[in-house]
Structure formats: C-alpha cells, structure tokens
Design a protein around this motif. Structure first.
Motif, mmCIF file in Angstrom:
data_model
loop_
_atom_site.group_PDB
_atom_site.id
_atom_site.type_symbol
_atom_site.label_atom_id
_atom_site.label_comp_id
_atom_site.label_asym_id
_atom_site.label_seq_id
_atom_site.Cartn_x
_atom_site.Cartn_y
_atom_site.Cartn_z
ATOM 1 N N GLU A 110 30.888 38.520 27.651
ATOM 2 C CA GLU A 110 30.847 37.065 27.802
ATOM 3 C C GLU A 110 30.821 36.352 26.451
ATOM 4 O OE1 GLU A 110 28.282 38.717 31.250
ATOM 5 O OE2 GLU A 110 28.701 39.196 29.151
ATOM 6 N N VAL A 111 30.500 37.085 25.401
ATOM 7 C CA VAL A 111 30.282 36.467 24.085
ATOM 8 C C VAL A 111 31.414 36.771 23.107
ATOM 9 C CG1 VAL A 111 28.692 36.310 22.110
ATOM 10 C CG2 VAL A 111 27.788 36.583 24.436
ATOM 11 N N ASN A 112 31.798 38.045 22.969
ATOM 12 C CA ASN A 112 32.749 38.416 21.911
ATOM 13 C C ASN A 112 33.719 39.503 22.350
ATOM 14 O OD1 ASN A 112 30.766 40.446 21.955
ATOM 15 N ND2 ASN A 112 30.984 40.865 19.766
ATOM 16 N N ALA A 113 34.290 39.362 23.531
ATOM 17 C CA ALA A 113 35.261 40.350 24.022
ATOM 18 C C ALA A 113 36.449 40.501 23.077
ATOM 19 C CB ALA A 113 35.744 39.952 25.414
ATOM 20 N N ARG A 114 36.720 39.473 22.259
ATOM 21 C CA ARG A 114 37.840 39.553 21.314
ATOM 22 C C ARG A 114 37.659 40.674 20.298
ATOM 23 N NH1 ARG A 114 34.242 35.880 19.803
ATOM 24 N NH2 ARG A 114 33.683 35.665 17.597
ATOM 25 N N HIS A 115 36.417 41.091 20.060
ATOM 26 C CA HIS A 115 36.161 42.158 19.084
ATOM 27 C C HIS A 115 36.621 43.525 19.582
ATOM 28 C CE1 HIS A 115 32.732 39.733 16.930
ATOM 29 N NE2 HIS A 115 33.927 39.169 16.832
ATOM 30 N N LEU A 116 36.922 43.637 20.866
ATOM 31 C CA LEU A 116 37.324 44.930 21.421
ATOM 32 C C LEU A 116 38.618 45.449 20.806
ATOM 33 C CD1 LEU A 116 36.497 44.485 25.210
ATOM 34 C CD2 LEU A 116 35.396 46.056 23.606
#
Length: 343
Positions: free
Chosen positions: A111-117
């Motif tokens: 919910e916070v930083n899925a872009r870091h995946l």
C-alpha cells in the motif's frame, strides 16, 4: 496456470498464517510445499480447508522448480537458505530481519511503496518489514501525501505472538500459574509477562534504544521517506495477538483533522473507526484475523505547530507478517514481474 510455492518455517505461527492466507486469498498456485528444520519433518500443516501438507526438510530441498518462496524461519536460517533459493531462480519474500536494510533488497509494504518491487531482481530477494513498522507506515502514508512528515514519536504495545509460539505459551502458563499462586518464571522474556508490561523488545544498542526501536526508525525511512525522524519506545504487553501503537506525528506544513480523516478513509488497507464515545475505537482483540490496519483516536496535537495524534491496531501475524508477504506476491503477479514457469 499457478505458481510453485514453498513456505519456509511452515510449522511456526507466521508460516501457518502464510499458508492460511495464501489459501483464503486464492493466490494462483499449482503446488505448495511446506518446509522446516529436520526436527519438524513429517509433521502435517493445513493449506486451506481440505489440503494437508507433510513438512519436508529445508536443508535438503532443491528450489530450482520453485518460483516463489515465503521465508519465516528466523534470521540465521534465512541468511543461509534464502540466497540459496534465490540463486536457484526462486523469488524469495523474506519475513526475517536479515536482509531488510541491505541497499539492493527492496523493503516493501504494497500500500505504501509497491513501486520498489521493480528492483528485486538484483538479489531475487524482497524483505517484509517489521510487524510494528508495517502497520505504522500504512497509516502514515496517506498523511505524508498531504503534508510531509517531519517527525514521528511512537509508543508500541506489542503482543507476545511477535516473539513466537513459545512466547504465547509462556503468557498462557504464567497467567494460569498466578491464579493458583504458583511462581511465574520468565524464560522467553526478561521478566514475567502475565499481568505485566515489559519495555524491552530485542537487544539493547549502545545508545540506549533497543533493536526493535531502531528497526522502526530505519525501516520507516527506507520505506516512506529518508528525511523522517522517528523515535520509538517498544513495549511487550500481555496480549496474545494484535499490536497497538500510539503515534504522534509532526508535519512540515498545516494539516487539519478533516483532511486526515478524508485521506485515511480513502486509503487502501485502512479502516478508520473513530467515534468519540465509549468503545468508539478498535483494540487488539478486535483486530485478530482481520486484514486492515485500524486507526482510531485521531486528534490534533497542540504541542507542536502542525501535529496529529492517533491510535492504530493490526493483527501482527496477518498484516504484520503473512498478509503483507502474500500481498507482495500478488503485486509481483499483477505487475508481471514474476510469471509461472511452464514444465
């Protein structure tokens, strides 16, 4: 087509919750393998309502045919076997503290930083944050989007399940002992936990904070914003499941209660339950088995120019561990960062 999945530490509280969560959320699996240490080989664990899995030995397991592995066996075990699984081409979602602060391992709350995946392929390992950090950053993210957070002061009230199954047994046994006037001898904790609170989780560091308190600060900065200052006091309380936190937030600019309420109501993963009346808030007991992070007691903090205070609660075995790990896998699947292999 489904994924071939391994759950490492399958006989522990978090491992069992991972198996339960994978089944409940209908994650696309073609095969699930339960792994643990040699002493647990042959034990049976449930996967869903109908499937029973026999535990296999982690030490002898070949991960080459496995696409996703959920690790929760303890940091020392993950340190050895997670890189082995990753080298075999398996994507590891690790629930221990071992890899969290390594710069090339994403530390993710979807919910916070899925872009870091997108950065996971450097090591083939993704870290699940500390349970107390997860629920706090889920609540902080929508507020940070409105008015940047400068500082967080948090006191935690953490259940014994965060220390494992033996710790839960100790609370049960000590509680029973006190009712029959027996001695409450501490083994898992430094002092009796029944009818008590202990301001000590994990090892003490040189500056006086505990490692748990350091984790909350360091992980929040890695997940949310490196400029946020965090000071935590982490306390173990005589509750079986469910962590609670009293959070005081100082912002760089103005934010009203009304803005915060609207943002929290719209944010994924949050349930705002905040009635200013008797019982108009959520307690740890009510969070057990639930997916959400519950926010209550939202109010202005008049001691700083731009401040809010709130109370948040969550099931630490579920959102604080198993659910967050499964949500990471779901995000990998949805973003097509990991695909089931044929054959």
């Amino acid at each position: 087509m489904g994924y071939r999945v391994a759950v490492v530490g399958a006989t522990g509280a978090v491992g069992r919750e991972m198996l339960k969560t994978l089944a409940e959320r209908d994650f696309p699996v073609s095969e699930v393998v339960a792994l643990a240490s040699g002493r647990s080989v042959g034990q049976e664990v449930s996967f869903g309502e109908k499937s029973v899995l026999k535990v296999q030995a982690l030490e002898r397991f070949d991960f080459k045919a496995t696409e996703l592995a959920f690790f929760s066996p303890g940091a020392a075990v993950s340190a050895v076997h997670a890189p082995r699984a990753a080298a075999a081409g398996c994507v590891v979602i690790d629930n221990t503290s071992h890899f969290r602060m390594e710069h090339d391992v994403p530390l993710v709350v979807p919910e916070v930083n899925a872009r870091h995946l997108k950065n996971f392929a450097r090591r083939n390992i993704i870290s699940n944050p500390n349970c107390s950090t997860i629920q706090m950053v889920v609540a902080l993210k929508p507020l940070h989007d409105i008015a940047r957070i400068r500082r967080v002061v948090v006191s935690t009230y953490q259940s014994v399940s965060g220390a494992g199954r033996e710790a839960m047994d100790e609370l049960f046994n000590q509680t029973r002992a006190m009712f029959v006037n027996d001695a409450a001898v501490p083994e898992q904790f430094t002092k009796p936990i029944a009818f008590n609170v202990i301001p000590h989780i994990d090892a003490f560091l040189d500056e006086g904070a505990t490692k748990e308190e350091w984790k909350m600060a360091a992980e929040t900065r890695k997940i949310l914003d490196p400029d946020i200052a965090v000071i935590a006091t982490c306390v173990r309380v005589p509750v079986f499941i469910g962590h609670a936190e009293a959070v005081h937030v100082e912002f760089e600019g103005p934010i009203t209660e009304e803005q915060a309420v609207e943002a929290l109501r719209e944010a994924p993963g949050i349930q705002l339950v905040d009635k200013r009346e008797d019982g108009g808030y959520v307690t740890p007991l009510e969070s057990v088995g639930e997916d959400a992070v519950y926010v209550s007691r939202l109010r202005r903090d008049p001691t700083v120019p731009h401040g809010l205070a709130f109370w948040c609660v969550s099931d630490n075995l579920r959102k604080g561990a198993a659910l967050n790990a499964v949500q990471i896998a779901e995000a990998l699947h949805e973003q097509r960062l990991v695909k089931p292999r044929r054959g």
